[in-house]
Scaffold this active site. Structure first.
Site, PDB file in Angstrom:
ATOM      1  N   LYS A  52      49.791  28.223  50.051  1.00 28.17           N
ATOM      2  CA  LYS A  52      49.577  28.473  51.480  1.00 28.17           C
ATOM      3  C   LYS A  52      49.992  27.244  52.280  1.00 28.17           C
ATOM      4  O   LYS A  52      50.641  27.357  53.324  1.00 28.17           O
ATOM      5  CB  LYS A  52      48.111  28.855  51.746  1.00 28.17           C
ATOM      6  CG  LYS A  52      47.803  30.277  51.277  1.00 28.17           C
ATOM      7  CD  LYS A  52      46.335  30.641  51.267  1.00 28.17           C
ATOM      8  CE  LYS A  52      46.179  32.042  50.656  1.00 28.17           C
ATOM      9  NZ  LYS A  52      44.805  32.471  50.451  1.00 28.17           N
ATOM     10  N   GLN A  96      39.127  30.181  51.263  1.00 30.31           N
ATOM     11  CA  GLN A  96      39.622  30.818  50.044  1.00 30.31           C
ATOM     12  C   GLN A  96      38.464  31.467  49.281  1.00 30.31           C
ATOM     13  O   GLN A  96      37.415  30.852  49.077  1.00 30.31           O
ATOM     14  CB  GLN A  96      40.338  29.762  49.172  1.00 30.31           C
ATOM     15  CG  GLN A  96      41.024  30.317  47.946  1.00 30.31           C
ATOM     16  CD  GLN A  96      42.173  31.262  48.258  1.00 30.31           C
ATOM     17  OE1 GLN A  96      42.853  31.126  49.266  1.00 30.31           O
ATOM     18  NE2 GLN A  96      42.394  32.233  47.392  1.00 30.31           N
ATOM     19  N   ASP A 119      42.733  35.837  57.983  1.00 26.40           N
ATOM     20  CA  ASP A 119      42.659  36.696  56.797  1.00 26.40           C
ATOM     21  C   ASP A 119      42.380  38.145  57.184  1.00 26.40           C
ATOM     22  O   ASP A 119      42.562  39.053  56.375  1.00 26.40           O
ATOM     23  CB  ASP A 119      41.502  36.235  55.892  1.00 26.40           C
ATOM     24  CG  ASP A 119      41.973  35.473  54.666  1.00 26.40           C
ATOM     25  OD1 ASP A 119      43.086  35.758  54.192  1.00 26.40           O
ATOM     26  OD2 ASP A 119      41.213  34.615  54.186  1.00 26.40           O
TER      27      ASP A 119
HETATM   28  N1  GUN Z   1      41.305  35.276  47.337  1.00 24.97           N
HETATM   29  C1  GUN Z   1      42.150  36.203  46.827  1.00 24.97           C
HETATM   30  N2  GUN Z   1      42.912  36.738  47.810  1.00 24.97           N
HETATM   31  C2  GUN Z   1      42.545  36.136  48.955  1.00 24.97           C
HETATM   32  C3  GUN Z   1      42.980  36.239  50.300  1.00 24.97           C
HETATM   33  O1  GUN Z   1      43.863  37.027  50.675  1.00 24.97           O
HETATM   34  N3  GUN Z   1      42.360  35.428  51.190  1.00 24.97           N
HETATM   35  C4  GUN Z   1      41.382  34.572  50.840  1.00 24.97           C
HETATM   36  N4  GUN Z   1      40.816  33.832  51.784  1.00 24.97           N
HETATM   37  N5  GUN Z   1      40.943  34.433  49.595  1.00 24.97           N
HETATM   38  C5  GUN Z   1      41.533  35.217  48.665  1.00 24.97           C
END
Ligand code: GUN
Length: 284
Positions: A52, A96, A119
């Site tokens: 990211k 996350q 998100d």
């Molecule tokens: N963990 C697995 N997929 C995601 C996601 O799309 N966003 C976040 N914040 N955590 C995750």
């Protein structure tokens, strides 16, 4: 034989688009900024977070990184979110998941200001999605829709079958398909005759988390298949929820794993950062 939908290529296009938009914003002296919060040392999460941050760098989005130890308290995490909510220079907040067990995930997601929820997990944004009015859409579901549309497939009037009903994929992708005028059926572990329902699908989204769950006798000729599964085997190899080798003989379009939906999640996150930044600066 199916045409393979190239998620890497489509995600690169989307990141290029985000980069162009970030460059436009920089002419107005605005730099989009994403805060990425990681709690604990889960290796898969560390990889996601690293990717990211790399994507932010590529797009010209500033990233703030918070890597907190696994014993961080819920109160400490909420205090950090309050600080980022109040920070005018921070446009997006990503925590996350999964979080360590002693932290209430729902409480944390609720604390993020909806306008910074890149998100798309906040119940306010989920509600907007369900009435077809979301600007910040959950990244993986929105990525599935982009893969379908950018392959030239029209969703209108199609029988869309979603296998899986999770809050982060199954439910929101069903809502998005409905907004695109698809006729949507969602299957789950209690559904009777999943095979029969899947065989009626023009567009099939597999998001169950079971390796090779969708077999060739469960699909009709010409189906469009989007495989959201990322199942890591004992050999560390990734397998999707679809038996790709056999299903691809009948499908018209299919996404591979890896290289299908996976890269789209981060690309859509970049797009959401731009959307959040523009909205916070009253642009468009
Ligand atoms: N963990 C697995 N997929 C995601 C996601 O799309 N966003 C976040 N914040 N955590 C995750």
């Amino acid at each position: 034989m199916a045409e393979i939908i190239d998620g890497k290529a489509i995600s690169s296009q989307i990141k290029e688009e985000a980069k162009l938009e970030a460059a436009e914003l920089s002419k107005k002296n605005i730099t989009p900024c994403l805060a990425v919060v990681l709690v604990g040392d889960d290796p898969a999460s560390q990889v996601y977070v690293r990717n990211k941050k790399k994507a932010c760098e590529f797009c010209g989005i500033r990233s703030l990184s918070y890597e907190l130890s696994a014993d961080t308290s819920e109160a400490e995490l909420l205090t950090l979110i309050d600080k980022l909510n109040a920070d005018k220079d921070c446009n997006g907040i990503l925590v996350q998941l999964p979080l360590p067990k002693h932290i209430d995930e729902n409480k944390v997601l609720l604390r993020i200001l909806p306008e910074k929820d890149v998100d798309g997990f906040h119940p306010y944004n989920v509600g907007l999605l369900s009435i077809g009015k979301a600007s910040l859409k959950a990244c993986t579901p929105a990525g599935c829709i982009e893969l379908i549309k950018r392959s030239g497939v029209d969703i209108t009037g199609k029988n869309c079958v979603v296998v899986g009903r999770s809050n982060i994929v199954g439910k929101p992708v069903g809502m998005l398909l409905l907004s695109e005028n698809g006729t949507v059926t969602t299957c789950h572990s209690k559904t009777r005759d999943i095979g029969g329902i899947c065989r009626n699908a023009d567009i099939l989204i597999a998001a169950v988390g079971i390796p090779k769950f969708i077999k060739e006798d469960m699909v009709k000729e010409g189906v469009v298949v989007i495989d959201v599964g990322i199942n890591r085997g004992a050999d560390n190899k990734l397998t999707g929820d679809v038996d790709f080798e056999n299903v691809s003989k009948k499908a018209s379009y299919i996404t591979p794993v890896p290289g299908g939906v996976g890269p789209m999640t981060i690309a859509m996150l970049m797009k959401n950062c731009i959307i959040a930044c523009k909205a916070q600066n009253n642009i468009e």
